[in-house]
Design a protein around this motif. Sequence first.
Motif, short mmCIF file in Angstrom:
data_model
loop_
_atom_site.label_atom_id
_atom_site.label_comp_id
_atom_site.label_asym_id
_atom_site.label_seq_id
_atom_site.Cartn_x
_atom_site.Cartn_y
_atom_site.Cartn_z
N GLU A 125 0.98 -1.21 -0.04
CA GLU A 125 0.00 0.16 -0.05
C GLU A 125 0.89 1.13 0.01
N PHE A 126 2.01 1.09 0.65
CA PHE A 126 3.11 2.28 0.88
C PHE A 126 3.64 2.80 -0.74
N VAL A 127 4.03 1.59 -1.16
CA VAL A 127 4.81 1.75 -2.65
C VAL A 127 3.59 2.20 -3.47
N VAL A 128 2.27 1.93 -3.55
CA VAL A 128 1.48 2.25 -4.56
C VAL A 128 1.23 3.93 -4.12
N THR A 129 1.11 4.22 -2.86
CA THR A 129 0.97 5.66 -2.51
C THR A 129 2.08 6.66 -3.10
N VAL A 130 3.16 6.15 -2.84
CA VAL A 130 4.46 6.64 -3.48
C VAL A 130 4.33 7.06 -5.08
N LEU A 131 4.13 5.87 -5.65
CA LEU A 131 4.08 5.73 -6.94
C LEU A 131 2.94 6.73 -7.68
N LYS A 132 1.90 6.71 -6.84
CA LYS A 132 0.82 7.85 -7.07
C LYS A 132 1.14 9.27 -6.84
N GLY A 133 1.77 9.33 -5.74
CA GLY A 133 2.09 10.79 -5.38
C GLY A 133 3.36 11.25 -6.14
N GLU A 134 4.15 10.65 -6.31
CA GLU A 134 5.68 11.12 -7.12
C GLU A 134 5.50 10.91 -8.51
N PHE A 135 4.82 10.05 -9.03
CA PHE A 135 4.98 9.64 -10.44
C PHE A 135 3.49 9.94 -11.03
N LYS A 136 2.59 10.24 -10.21
CA LYS A 136 1.08 10.67 -10.92
C LYS A 136 0.57 9.57 -11.42
N LEU A 137 0.63 8.46 -11.00
CA LEU A 137 0.07 7.36 -11.72
C LEU A 137 -1.17 7.00 -11.11
N SER A 138 -2.18 6.60 -11.95
CA SER A 138 -3.76 6.07 -11.28
C SER A 138 -3.37 4.99 -10.35
N GLU A 139 -4.45 4.69 -9.45
CA GLU A 139 -4.30 3.70 -8.49
C GLU A 139 -4.22 2.40 -9.27
N ASP A 140 -4.87 2.05 -10.42
CA ASP A 140 -4.56 0.92 -11.10
C ASP A 140 -3.20 0.71 -11.85
N GLN A 141 -2.63 1.92 -12.32
CA GLN A 141 -1.35 1.92 -12.77
C GLN A 141 -0.35 1.61 -11.71
N ALA A 142 -0.38 2.12 -10.60
CA ALA A 142 0.48 2.04 -9.52
C ALA A 142 0.45 0.70 -9.07
N HIS A 143 -0.73 0.12 -9.01
CA HIS A 143 -0.97 -1.34 -8.49
C HIS A 143 -0.13 -2.33 -9.56
N ARG A 144 -0.34 -1.99 -10.77
CA ARG A 144 0.38 -2.81 -11.83
C ARG A 144 1.82 -2.83 -11.72
N VAL A 145 2.25 -1.47 -11.70
CA VAL A 145 3.83 -1.11 -11.51
C VAL A 145 4.42 -2.08 -10.30
N MET A 146 3.68 -1.90 -9.13
CA MET A 146 4.02 -2.58 -7.85
C MET A 146 4.12 -4.16 -7.94
N ILE A 147 2.99 -4.57 -8.34
CA ILE A 147 2.90 -6.03 -8.71
C ILE A 147 3.87 -6.49 -9.77
N THR A 148 4.15 -5.91 -10.89
CA THR A 148 5.28 -6.34 -11.52
C THR A 148 6.66 -6.38 -11.15
N ALA A 149 6.96 -5.26 -10.31
CA ALA A 149 8.29 -5.13 -9.50
C ALA A 149 8.25 -6.55 -8.57
N HIS A 150 7.12 -6.79 -7.84
CA HIS A 150 7.09 -7.74 -6.82
C HIS A 150 7.42 -9.24 -7.55
N ARG A 151 6.86 -9.33 -8.71
CA ARG A 151 7.21 -10.55 -9.40
C ARG A 151 8.59 -10.89 -10.02
#
Length: 101
Positions: free
Chosen positions: A35-61
């Motif tokens: 959740e914190f990674v998604v929050t940082v991605l949304k705040g710093e990179f202006k990603l949507s909730e869905d985009q931030a979640h996809r980036v976080m999951i891709t990095a995780h996998r």
Amino acid sequence: MPEITTKPRVQVKPQVERPKLYKVILINDDFTPREFVVTVLKGEFKLSEDQAHRVMITAHRRGVCVVAVFTKEVAETKATRATDAGKAKGYPLMFTTEPEE
């Protein structure tokens, strides 16, 4: 009477080179909450909730994920600010930059 010769004016356009682009890369760790990674991605990179979640999951996998591509100065600034946001909360969240090929 002297002959007058005229030469056409040639406009020379300066060759402007495009600035080199750099990728901002999210590096996965096993300690920073998703959740914190998604929050940082949304705040710093202006990603949507869905985009931030996809980036976080891709990095995780896969271990890493390209977040975005910017000019060198912008990429370094965003990577530093995002990494610092994790440090401020005590997480080992890390973003790096590398030249795009």
